[in-house]
Design a protein around this motif. Structure first.
Motif, PDB file in Angstrom:
ATOM      1  N   ASP A   1       4.586 -17.857 -68.075  1.00  0.00           N
ATOM      2  CA  ASP A   1       4.132 -19.241 -68.202  1.00  0.00           C
ATOM      3  C   ASP A   1       3.642 -19.553 -69.611  1.00  0.00           C
ATOM      4  OD1 ASP A   1       4.744 -19.636 -65.560  1.00  0.00           O
ATOM      5  OD2 ASP A   1       2.675 -19.557 -64.841  1.00  0.00           O
ATOM      6  N   SER A   2       3.158 -18.530 -70.321  1.00  0.00           N
ATOM      7  CA  SER A   2       2.668 -18.743 -71.687  1.00  0.00           C
ATOM      8  C   SER A   2       3.782 -18.726 -72.721  1.00  0.00           C
ATOM      9  CB  SER A   2       1.632 -17.675 -72.041  1.00  0.00           C
ATOM     10  OG  SER A   2       2.254 -16.402 -72.185  1.00  0.00           O
ATOM     11  N   GLY A   3       5.020 -18.465 -72.272  1.00  0.00           N
ATOM     12  CA  GLY A   3       6.145 -18.433 -73.193  1.00  0.00           C
ATOM     13  C   GLY A   3       6.258 -17.144 -73.980  1.00  0.00           C
ATOM     14  N   ALA A   4       5.747 -16.035 -73.443  1.00  0.00           N
ATOM     15  CA  ALA A   4       5.731 -14.765 -74.165  1.00  0.00           C
ATOM     16  C   ALA A   4       7.121 -14.301 -74.580  1.00  0.00           C
ATOM     17  CB  ALA A   4       5.060 -13.685 -73.319  1.00  0.00           C
ATOM     18  N   ILE A   5       8.146 -14.656 -73.789  1.00  0.00           N
ATOM     19  CA  ILE A   5       9.515 -14.275 -74.163  1.00  0.00           C
ATOM     20  C   ILE A   5      10.434 -15.497 -74.197  1.00  0.00           C
ATOM     21  CG2 ILE A   5       9.313 -11.898 -73.360  1.00  0.00           C
ATOM     22  CD1 ILE A   5      10.855 -12.753 -70.804  1.00  0.00           C
ATOM     23  N   GLY A   6       9.832 -16.663 -74.317  1.00  0.00           N
ATOM     24  CA  GLY A   6      10.631 -17.878 -74.352  1.00  0.00           C
ATOM     25  C   GLY A   6      11.155 -18.240 -72.976  1.00  0.00           C
ATOM     26  N   ARG A   7      12.323 -18.817 -72.941  1.00  0.00           N
ATOM     27  CA  ARG A   7      12.939 -19.222 -71.677  1.00  0.00           C
ATOM     28  C   ARG A   7      13.575 -18.009 -71.002  1.00  0.00           C
ATOM     29  NH1 ARG A   7      18.239 -20.615 -70.775  1.00  0.00           N
ATOM     30  NH2 ARG A   7      18.575 -20.620 -73.047  1.00  0.00           N
ATOM     31  N   LEU A   8      13.266 -17.799 -69.726  1.00  0.00           N
ATOM     32  CA  LEU A   8      13.842 -16.672 -68.986  1.00  0.00           C
ATOM     33  C   LEU A   8      15.326 -16.928 -68.759  1.00  0.00           C
ATOM     34  CD1 LEU A   8      13.260 -13.969 -67.614  1.00  0.00           C
ATOM     35  CD2 LEU A   8      12.736 -15.234 -65.513  1.00  0.00           C
ATOM     36  N   VAL A   9      16.151 -15.949 -69.154  1.00  0.00           N
ATOM     37  CA  VAL A   9      17.605 -16.126 -69.131  1.00  0.00           C
ATOM     38  C   VAL A   9      18.270 -15.259 -68.067  1.00  0.00           C
ATOM     39  CG1 VAL A   9      19.727 -15.881 -70.474  1.00  0.00           C
ATOM     40  CG2 VAL A   9      17.639 -16.744 -71.574  1.00  0.00           C
ATOM     41  N   THR A  10      17.930 -13.976 -68.047  1.00  0.00           N
ATOM     42  CA  THR A  10      18.581 -13.063 -67.097  1.00  0.00           C
ATOM     43  C   THR A  10      17.637 -11.924 -66.737  1.00  0.00           C
ATOM     44  OG1 THR A  10      20.647 -11.845 -66.641  1.00  0.00           O
ATOM     45  CG2 THR A  10      19.638 -11.536 -68.809  1.00  0.00           C
ATOM     46  N   VAL A  11      17.847 -11.355 -65.565  1.00  0.00           N
ATOM     47  CA  VAL A  11      16.991 -10.283 -65.050  1.00  0.00           C
ATOM     48  C   VAL A  11      17.859  -9.135 -64.574  1.00  0.00           C
ATOM     49  CG1 VAL A  11      15.283  -9.625 -63.297  1.00  0.00           C
ATOM     50  CG2 VAL A  11      15.193 -11.913 -64.337  1.00  0.00           C
ATOM     51  N   GLU A  12      17.433  -7.922 -64.914  1.00  0.00           N
ATOM     52  CA  GLU A  12      18.045  -6.704 -64.373  1.00  0.00           C
ATOM     53  C   GLU A  12      16.962  -5.955 -63.605  1.00  0.00           C
ATOM     54  OE1 GLU A  12      19.637  -4.377 -67.614  1.00  0.00           O
ATOM     55  OE2 GLU A  12      19.920  -6.216 -68.773  1.00  0.00           O
ATOM     56  N   SER A  13      17.274  -5.544 -62.391  1.00  0.00           N
ATOM     57  CA  SER A  13      16.283  -4.798 -61.612  1.00  0.00           C
ATOM     58  C   SER A  13      16.989  -3.728 -60.793  1.00  0.00           C
ATOM     59  CB  SER A  13      15.491  -5.736 -60.701  1.00  0.00           C
ATOM     60  OG  SER A  13      14.481  -5.023 -60.019  1.00  0.00           O
ATOM     61  N   SER A  14      16.384  -2.531 -60.750  1.00  0.00           N
ATOM     62  CA  SER A  14      16.983  -1.390 -60.062  1.00  0.00           C
ATOM     63  C   SER A  14      15.941  -0.620 -59.275  1.00  0.00           C
ATOM     64  CB  SER A  14      17.617  -0.431 -61.080  1.00  0.00           C
ATOM     65  OG  SER A  14      18.635  -1.056 -61.828  1.00  0.00           O
ATOM     66  N   PHE A  15      16.403  -0.039 -58.184  1.00  0.00           N
ATOM     67  CA  PHE A  15      15.574   0.899 -57.420  1.00  0.00           C
ATOM     68  C   PHE A  15      16.505   2.021 -56.958  1.00  0.00           C
ATOM     69  CE2 PHE A  15      11.562   0.777 -54.549  1.00  0.00           C
ATOM     70  CZ  PHE A  15      11.392   2.140 -54.685  1.00  0.00           C
ATOM     71  N   HIS A  16      16.219   3.227 -57.440  1.00  0.00           N
ATOM     72  CA  HIS A  16      17.034   4.392 -57.107  1.00  0.00           C
ATOM     73  C   HIS A  16      16.151   5.582 -56.776  1.00  0.00           C
ATOM     74  CE1 HIS A  16      20.502   2.374 -59.049  1.00  0.00           C
ATOM     75  NE2 HIS A  16      19.686   2.111 -60.053  1.00  0.00           N
ATOM     76  N   PHE A  17      16.631   6.444 -55.912  1.00  0.00           N
ATOM     77  CA  PHE A  17      16.060   7.773 -55.749  1.00  0.00           C
ATOM     78  C   PHE A  17      17.084   8.634 -55.021  1.00  0.00           C
ATOM     79  CE2 PHE A  17      14.977   6.012 -51.649  1.00  0.00           C
ATOM     80  CZ  PHE A  17      14.970   7.092 -50.771  1.00  0.00           C
ATOM     81  N   VAL A  18      16.894   9.930 -55.058  1.00  0.00           N
ATOM     82  CA  VAL A  18      17.820  10.850 -54.407  1.00  0.00           C
ATOM     83  C   VAL A  18      17.315  11.134 -53.001  1.00  0.00           C
ATOM     84  CG1 VAL A  18      18.885  13.125 -54.447  1.00  0.00           C
ATOM     85  CG2 VAL A  18      18.504  11.886 -56.595  1.00  0.00           C
ATOM     86  N   GLN A  19      18.086  10.719 -52.013  1.00  0.00           N
ATOM     87  CA  GLN A  19      17.737  10.913 -50.615  1.00  0.00           C
ATOM     88  C   GLN A  19      18.367  12.205 -50.114  1.00  0.00           C
ATOM     89  OE1 GLN A  19      15.914   9.391 -48.233  1.00  0.00           O
ATOM     90  NE2 GLN A  19      16.593  10.938 -46.802  1.00  0.00           N
ATOM     91  N   GLY A  20      17.543  13.151 -49.669  1.00  0.00           N
ATOM     92  CA  GLY A  20      18.076  14.383 -49.107  1.00  0.00           C
ATOM     93  C   GLY A  20      18.827  14.128 -47.809  1.00  0.00           C
ATOM     94  N   ARG A  21      19.846  14.897 -47.555  1.00  0.00           N
ATOM     95  CA  ARG A  21      20.663  14.741 -46.335  1.00  0.00           C
ATOM     96  C   ARG A  21      20.143  15.688 -45.255  1.00  0.00           C
ATOM     97  NH1 ARG A  21      21.666  10.942 -49.924  1.00  0.00           N
ATOM     98  NH2 ARG A  21      23.814  10.216 -49.974  1.00  0.00           N
ATOM     99  N   GLN A  22      18.996  15.318 -44.639  1.00  0.00           N
ATOM    100  CA  GLN A  22      18.390  16.187 -43.654  1.00  0.00           C
ATOM    101  C   GLN A  22      19.125  16.124 -42.321  1.00  0.00           C
ATOM    102  OE1 GLN A  22      16.583  13.608 -45.093  1.00  0.00           O
ATOM    103  NE2 GLN A  22      14.648  14.380 -45.900  1.00  0.00           N
ATOM    104  N   GLU A  23      18.898  17.121 -41.500  1.00  0.00           N
ATOM    105  CA  GLU A  23      19.364  17.135 -40.126  1.00  0.00           C
ATOM    106  C   GLU A  23      18.149  17.186 -39.214  1.00  0.00           C
ATOM    107  OE1 GLU A  23      22.316  16.696 -39.041  1.00  0.00           O
ATOM    108  OE2 GLU A  23      23.379  16.784 -40.952  1.00  0.00           O
ATOM    109  N   PRO A  24      18.066  16.405 -38.136  1.00  0.00           N
ATOM    110  CA  PRO A  24      19.036  15.369 -37.811  1.00  0.00           C
ATOM    111  C   PRO A  24      19.048  14.253 -38.860  1.00  0.00           C
ATOM    112  CG  PRO A  24      17.086  15.107 -36.466  1.00  0.00           C
ATOM    113  CD  PRO A  24      16.927  16.412 -37.208  1.00  0.00           C
ATOM    114  N   LEU A  25      20.100  13.487 -38.864  1.00  0.00           N
ATOM    115  CA  LEU A  25      20.327  12.505 -39.905  1.00  0.00           C
ATOM    116  C   LEU A  25      19.125  11.588 -40.086  1.00  0.00           C
ATOM    117  CD1 LEU A  25      22.518  11.539 -41.867  1.00  0.00           C
ATOM    118  CD2 LEU A  25      23.276   9.942 -40.109  1.00  0.00           C
ATOM    119  N   ASP A  26      18.657  11.475 -41.320  1.00  0.00           N
ATOM    120  CA  ASP A  26      17.530  10.618 -41.654  1.00  0.00           C
ATOM    121  C   ASP A  26      17.860   9.171 -41.303  1.00  0.00           C
ATOM    122  OD1 ASP A  26      15.877   8.857 -43.567  1.00  0.00           O
ATOM    123  OD2 ASP A  26      14.981  10.842 -43.821  1.00  0.00           O
ATOM    124  N   ILE A  27      16.847   8.440 -40.815  1.00  0.00           N
ATOM    125  CA  ILE A  27      17.105   7.057 -40.407  1.00  0.00           C
ATOM    126  C   ILE A  27      17.550   6.198 -41.574  1.00  0.00           C
ATOM    127  CG2 ILE A  27      15.528   7.153 -38.439  1.00  0.00           C
ATOM    128  CD1 ILE A  27      13.534   5.564 -40.108  1.00  0.00           C
TER     129      ILE A  27
END
Length: 323
Positions: free
Chosen positions: A139-165
């Motif tokens: 709102d204070s204009g710290a980066i001017g006009r917002l143009v584009t956004v990149e957002s990610s969420f990753h992690f390595v999920q183990g393949r447990q048995e019985p199969l993880d929900i």
């Protein structure tokens, strides 16, 4: 002050590691009961010092000494048990995503309204003070006009048995529902809207299995966004907001708790780089906010509107990629 008496539907790890401890340290009430259809309630209760345990969720919902419930069940069970809890007169804090589409959300909200109980989706990152600081910067204009956004969420999920929900498509598993919902929710918070255009590609490790990687391109008015999630890449849970005059990087956008609650906000303008650290307890703030709503009977329409935007967008993404 009214002491909220909580029940937990399901002996889930997130309840054990995050939410039950948050209720206790934040003054959000007392956890008095837990239920599990898989037979784990007694062990869960003993480990966490919870007074009562039930072999079925129906038994817990019939307990007159339970005021509110936390629902960390598999995604396909969220709507069903949120409705049952509301009809039993219990306030409901349900894990994200609270529903699998707008039809379920309509039913859940109607049940809560009919019963006069509070209802909220457990997106804990919404309650970290870094978002308020981010809004101030934008709102204070710290980066001017917002143009584009990149957002990610990753992690390595183990393949447990019985199969993880997380990997069971029949239980609403997959990268999108488990972690991709966070970047989607963030864009709904940033823009106050649903996307005008959406393009989606996804990967499954096995045919007809749950999605393990999803990439989304979206447009919100003039703002464009690229959102990614996966269950087989090194941990990352961040967002980059690119403006006409600079960039804001949130390296701890969704999991500030991994760093003890401290979230970093990195502002870059030309050669200038400023790092702001914001401390917070996002799980504690989440349950404290909900408990205050229960004590005062005060709804949170902005939070409810964001939940609806996110549910609508997730449903659209799911249909676009046949997830």
């Amino acid at each position: 002050m009214v002491d909220i008496r909580w029940g937990v539907l399901g002996a889930a790890r997130i309840a054990r590691k995050a939410v039950v401890p948050a209720i206790r340290r934040s003054g959000a009430g007392e956890v008095v009961a837990v239920s599990s259809a898989s037979g784990r309630a007694a062990e869960f209760a003993a480990d966490l010092g919870i007074e009562r345990h039930y072999a079925s969720h129906e038994e817990l919902l019939a307990d007159p000494d339970v005021d509110a419930v936390y629902v960390p069940l598999p995604n396909t069970e969220h709507a069903r048990w949120s409705i049952a809890a509301a009809r039993a007169g219990k306030h409901v804090l349900c894990e994200k995503p609270i529903v699998q589409g707008l039809a379920e959300l309509d039913a859940v909200e109607a049940a809560a309204a009919d019963a006069g109980v509070q209802l909220a989706e457990a997106f804990m990152y919404r309650h970290h003070p870094q978002l308020a600081r981010l809004r101030e910067l934008l709102d204070s204009g710290a980066i001017g006009r917002l143009v584009t956004v990149e957002s990610s969420f990753h992690f390595v999920q183990g393949r447990q048995e019985p199969l993880d929900i997380r990997l069971r498509r029949d239980l609403g598993g997959g990268a999108l529902n488990d972690i991709g919902c966070y970047p989607v929710d963030l864009l709904g918070w940033l823009t106050g809207s649903e996307p005008d255009d959406v393009g989606v590609v996804a990967h499954r490790d096995v045919p007809d299995g749950a999605n393990t990687r999803v990439a989304i391109a979206a447009r919100y008015g003039e703002l464009t966004a690229n959102l990614h999630c996966s269950l087989d890449a090194a941990f990352r849970a961040d967002a980059r907001l690119h403006g006409s005059e600079g960039t804001i990087h949130l390296p701890d956008a969704f999991r500030a708790d991994v760093r003890g609650g401290t979230a970093r906000i990195v502002v870059e303008r030309g050669e200038e780089r400023t790092v702001v650290e914001v401390d917070g307890d996002q799980y504690g703030a989440q349950v404290a906010h909900f408990a205050e709503r229960v004590r005062t009977g005060t709804p949170d329409p902005d939070d409810a509107a964001l939940t609806r935007r996110t549910a609508a967008t997730l449903e659209r993404i799911t249909k676009a990629a046949s997830l």
